[in-house]
Design a protein around this motif. Sequence first.
Motif, PDB file in Angstrom:
ATOM      1  N   UNK A  65       1.037  -1.229  -0.226  1.00 37.67           N
ATOM      2  CA  UNK A  65      -0.119   0.392  -0.135  1.00 37.67           C
ATOM      3  C   UNK A  65       0.283   1.186  -0.085  1.00 37.67           C
ATOM      4  N   UNK A  66       1.244   1.589   0.721  1.00 35.54           N
ATOM      5  CA  UNK A  66       2.951   2.302   0.809  1.00 35.54           C
ATOM      6  C   UNK A  66       3.224   2.886  -0.577  1.00 35.54           C
ATOM      7  N   UNK A 110      -1.011  14.007   4.181  1.00 37.60           N
ATOM      8  CA  UNK A 110      -0.159  15.325   4.695  1.00 37.60           C
ATOM      9  C   UNK A 110       0.448  14.648   4.412  1.00 37.60           C
ATOM     10  N   UNK A 111       0.883  13.905   3.356  1.00 36.74           N
ATOM     11  CA  UNK A 111       2.392  13.147   2.490  1.00 36.74           C
ATOM     12  C   UNK A 111       3.437  13.132   3.473  1.00 36.74           C
ATOM     13  N   UNK A 112       4.153  14.436   2.811  1.00 37.90           N
ATOM     14  CA  UNK A 112       5.928  14.203   3.994  1.00 37.90           C
ATOM     15  C   UNK A 112       5.969  15.499   4.602  1.00 37.90           C
ATOM     16  N   UNK A 113       4.301  16.270   4.853  1.00 37.72           N
ATOM     17  CA  UNK A 113       4.340  17.840   6.004  1.00 37.72           C
ATOM     18  C   UNK A 113       4.579  18.980   5.202  1.00 37.72           C
ATOM     19  N   UNK A 139      -1.148  16.810  11.745  1.00 39.04           N
ATOM     20  CA  UNK A 139      -1.244  15.260  10.166  1.00 39.04           C
ATOM     21  C   UNK A 139      -0.955  14.405  10.253  1.00 39.04           C
ATOM     22  N   UNK A 140      -1.508  13.893   9.254  1.00 44.30           N
ATOM     23  CA  UNK A 140      -1.872  12.513   8.841  1.00 44.30           C
ATOM     24  C   UNK A 140      -1.899  11.834   8.135  1.00 44.30           C
ATOM     25  N   UNK A 141      -0.955  10.444   7.902  1.00 50.78           N
ATOM     26  CA  UNK A 141      -1.396  10.137   6.739  1.00 50.78           C
ATOM     27  C   UNK A 141      -0.698   8.347   6.659  1.00 50.78           C
ATOM     28  N   UNK A 142      -1.710   7.686   5.728  1.00 53.81           N
ATOM     29  CA  UNK A 142      -1.177   6.047   5.911  1.00 53.81           C
ATOM     30  C   UNK A 142       0.034   6.003   5.819  1.00 53.81           C
ATOM     31  N   UNK A 143       1.347   6.680   4.946  1.00 42.60           N
ATOM     32  CA  UNK A 143       2.203   5.848   5.011  1.00 42.60           C
ATOM     33  C   UNK A 143       3.028   5.613   6.147  1.00 42.60           C
ATOM     34  N   UNK A 144       3.324   5.396   7.239  1.00 41.78           N
ATOM     35  CA  UNK A 144       4.534   5.113   7.927  1.00 41.78           C
ATOM     36  C   UNK A 144       6.303   6.142   7.565  1.00 41.78           C
ATOM     37  N   UNK A 145       6.335   6.063   6.408  1.00 43.45           N
ATOM     38  CA  UNK A 145       7.515   6.463   5.877  1.00 43.45           C
ATOM     39  C   UNK A 145       7.611   8.282   6.261  1.00 43.45           C
ATOM     40  N   UNK A 146       6.640   8.215   5.168  1.00 41.38           N
ATOM     41  CA  UNK A 146       5.714   9.480   5.801  1.00 41.38           C
ATOM     42  C   UNK A 146       6.023  10.038   6.511  1.00 41.38           C
ATOM     43  N   UNK A 147       5.284   9.298   7.285  1.00 40.77           N
ATOM     44  CA  UNK A 147       5.353  10.688   8.877  1.00 40.77           C
ATOM     45  C   UNK A 147       6.346  10.547   9.256  1.00 40.77           C
ATOM     46  N   UNK A 148       7.288   9.538   8.884  1.00 38.00           N
ATOM     47  CA  UNK A 148       8.975   9.522   9.457  1.00 38.00           C
ATOM     48  C   UNK A 148       9.574  10.736   9.334  1.00 38.00           C
ATOM     49  N   UNK A 149       9.244  11.029   7.528  1.00 36.41           N
ATOM     50  CA  UNK A 149       9.711  11.993   6.987  1.00 36.41           C
ATOM     51  C   UNK A 149       9.056  13.591   7.965  1.00 36.41           C
ATOM     52  N   UNK A 192       2.600  14.735  14.695  1.00 32.41           N
ATOM     53  CA  UNK A 192       2.276  13.472  12.995  1.00 32.41           C
ATOM     54  C   UNK A 192       2.241  12.018  13.511  1.00 32.41           C
ATOM     55  N   UNK A 193       0.299  11.706  12.814  1.00 27.68           N
ATOM     56  CA  UNK A 193       0.347  10.549  13.006  1.00 27.68           C
ATOM     57  C   UNK A 193      -0.507   9.523  11.782  1.00 27.68           C
ATOM     58  N   UNK A 194       0.304   8.032  11.781  1.00 23.97           N
ATOM     59  CA  UNK A 194      -0.088   7.288  10.593  1.00 23.97           C
ATOM     60  C   UNK A 194      -1.254   7.161  11.453  1.00 23.97           C
ATOM     61  N   UNK A 195      -1.803   7.186  10.307  1.00 27.26           N
ATOM     62  CA  UNK A 195      -3.280   7.023  10.556  1.00 27.26           C
ATOM     63  C   UNK A 195      -4.136   6.693   8.801  1.00 27.26           C
ATOM     64  N   UNK A 196      -4.730   5.700   8.794  1.00 28.40           N
ATOM     65  CA  UNK A 196      -6.360   5.625   7.845  1.00 28.40           C
ATOM     66  C   UNK A 196      -7.049   6.314   8.077  1.00 28.40           C
TER      67      UNK A 196
END
Length: 270
Positions: A65-66, A110-113, A139-149, A192-196
Amino acid sequence: MNNGNMTFIRETIERRSGIALDEDKAYLIENRLEAIVESSEYPDLDSLINQLRLNQEDGLWSRLIEALTTNETSFFRDLHPFFALERDILPKMIEAREEDRQLRILSAGCSSGQETFSIAMAIDAGFPQLTDWTVDILGVDISPEMIDRCQTGVYKQLEVQRGLPAIKLLKYFKQDGLTFSINEQLKTMTRFEQRNIVDAWPSGERFDIIFLRNVLIYFSQEGQKTVLHNIREHLAPDGYLLLGVENAAELDDSFQRETIGQATVYRLRP
């Protein structure tokens, strides 16, 4: 990949994430799956798909999905929604929240913020009266990688050159070679949080302003309705919803459309 496997992948991705992939996206799905095979222990595509069928909860689905998520964004994208925020929405919200002195804003997908930090910059630069308020920008996004960014807050030169005025680059970023880091002031204003966003949102959560721009275009109509239901349940009665080019809010008659300058916003019907 045969049609049965492709249908299984597409249907499962939509069920798990809300993202709708038309049949003409088959090449994209196969390419992303091949990339996962190359970086994993699976010898070939068939082995990977067999594992996906066997274990619906496996982290492989999150990786897929990511890999299929579109992360196109920029600072102050499209400008007009930010003009509406600064010139109309925030002044009205500040007046309405004068007693509580709290303001809660959601940047969904929020993608990469960049959008989330753009909101924070607009507030910091234009509304000094909010210094002693509780201003929560999530900011929330489904992608853990984007939340890390987002949490790292580091951007490449090309990214800060897209939409970011030079005066804001100088004020809110620290340069280190060819990268630029968000300053601590903006980091303290945001989280920021990872969410669907298709899943149920936390009970009792309420937002005054929700940005959901250029996100619903990737969802099926059913997924769009689910997200709009979640927004309806968590947007303040006098709050504002800002979408992108999509008109998905018209799928839910709880919302009415308004125009502020050249921006379109949605409000809950009384």
